[in-house]
Write an enzyme that holds these catalytic residues in place. Structure first.
Site, mmCIF file in Angstrom:
data_model
loop_
_atom_site.group_PDB
_atom_site.id
_atom_site.type_symbol
_atom_site.label_atom_id
_atom_site.label_comp_id
_atom_site.label_asym_id
_atom_site.label_seq_id
_atom_site.Cartn_x
_atom_site.Cartn_y
_atom_site.Cartn_z
ATOM 1 C CG ASP A 89 13.677 -6.534 68.969
ATOM 2 O OD1 ASP A 89 13.247 -5.902 67.921
ATOM 3 O OD2 ASP A 89 12.393 -6.937 69.440
ATOM 4 C CG ASN A 213 11.099 -15.751 67.921
ATOM 5 O OD1 ASN A 213 11.576 -16.109 69.078
ATOM 6 N ND2 ASN A 213 10.178 -14.736 68.000
#
Length: 299
Positions: A89, A213
């Site tokens: 990320d 996600n």
């Protein structure tokens, strides 16, 4: 022993090859190098490195306080212990387009297989919290173009994350995802989808892989791998799950210490010393060490 035997560029090539096959790839989130080793041992397809986990590891909230140096260093430690590809990320790219370019090259050097860059404003928020804001489309596209232009290995995956669904709705998310792909994104991470039909809508609108996600306590329901595969999803992450499980167990252990003064009643819940030594290949290190000291130097 020590680190991965597969060079980073080869991990990227193999990852892109598998991603191109159309199968769904599973990426649990590692909260440290040891958990990444366990993810590989259990037969998963890759390792995810969450910004929320990296922030929490430093005792900080996930609001853009971590630096590129901190993220790259920890991501490198995790990526180098496993043969699996690792995706990290990269938040908003840590600044303006030039910073995004530097971020991509730094993460390449750190051995990552890819990164996702989002369209939130700074300071960013966790994708499943209220009060998020996104940048205008021009700014979002500049970030992705800068990332694509900066990479030196064409197999390094540039994933565009968009948080616009929670602000302007699903149609806006589809439109922005298409624009991000046109800007060069290799994959799309549509954050905070509400149900399977929304994942299916995004996936059917794009000709690149879509990531789901599956974070607990968020905006999305927790769908199974089979459900997501049927909806057209090609990657799924469980970004904070292992950290949540570990911290939950740690909290219960500390409560037991307070209440009982010892942890004998919790031994059955612990990873045994023998399992830990097997996971870190303790015997391999011992053999290497013995081989060095057993060498006789001829006179």
């Amino acid at each position: 022993m020590l680190y991965s035997q597969t060079p980073a560029h080869e991990k990227r090539r193999l990852f892109r090859e598998r991603l191109g096959s159309g199968e769904l790839l599973r990426f649990p989130g590692a909260f440290n190098p040891l958990s990444a080793t366990l993810i590989e041992r259990k037969g998963f397809d890759g390792v995810y490195i969450s910004g929320a986990v990296l922030s929490a590891d430093l005792g900080l909230p996930d609001i853009g306080l971590t630096t590129l140096t901190e993220v790259a260093q920890r991501a490198a430690q995790i990526a180098r212990v496993t043969e699996l590809p690792a995706i990290v990320d990269a938040d908003t790219g840590f600044g303006e387009p030039m910073n995004v370019a530097r971020t991509v090259q730094t993460l390449e050097d750190a051995g990552l297989a890819g990164a996702h860059i989002e369209d939130q404003v700074n300071p960013k928020r966790c994708g499943h919290l209220d009060g998020k804001e996104v940048v205008d489309e021009h700014t979002a596209l500049r970030r992705i173009r800068a990332a694509v232009d900066a990479r030196r290995d064409a197999d390094f995956l540039i994933m565009a994350r968009t948080d616009i669904r929670a602000i302007d709705g699903l149609d806006a998310a589809v439109d922005r995802a298409r624009a991000l792909v046109d800007a060069g994104a290799d994959a799309v991470f549509p954050e905070a989808m509400r149900d399977l039909s929304e994942f299916e809508r995004v996936a059917s609108a794009l000709d690149v892989p879509v990531l789901a996600n599956m974070t607990e306590f968020g905006k999305s329901d927790l769908f199974t791998v089979d459900q997501l595969r049927d909806a057209g999803v090609r990657m799924v992450i469980w970004p904070v799950s292992l950290l949540r499980m570990a911290m939950g167990a740690a909290g219960r252990a500390l409560d037991t210490l307070v209440d009982e003064g010892a942890l004998g009643s919790r031994l059955g819940e612990m990873q045994h010393r023998a399992d830990l030594y097997d996971l870190i290949d303790y015997q391999g290190y011992d053999r290497f060490d013995a081989g060095i000291f057993d060498v006789e130097i001829p006179r």
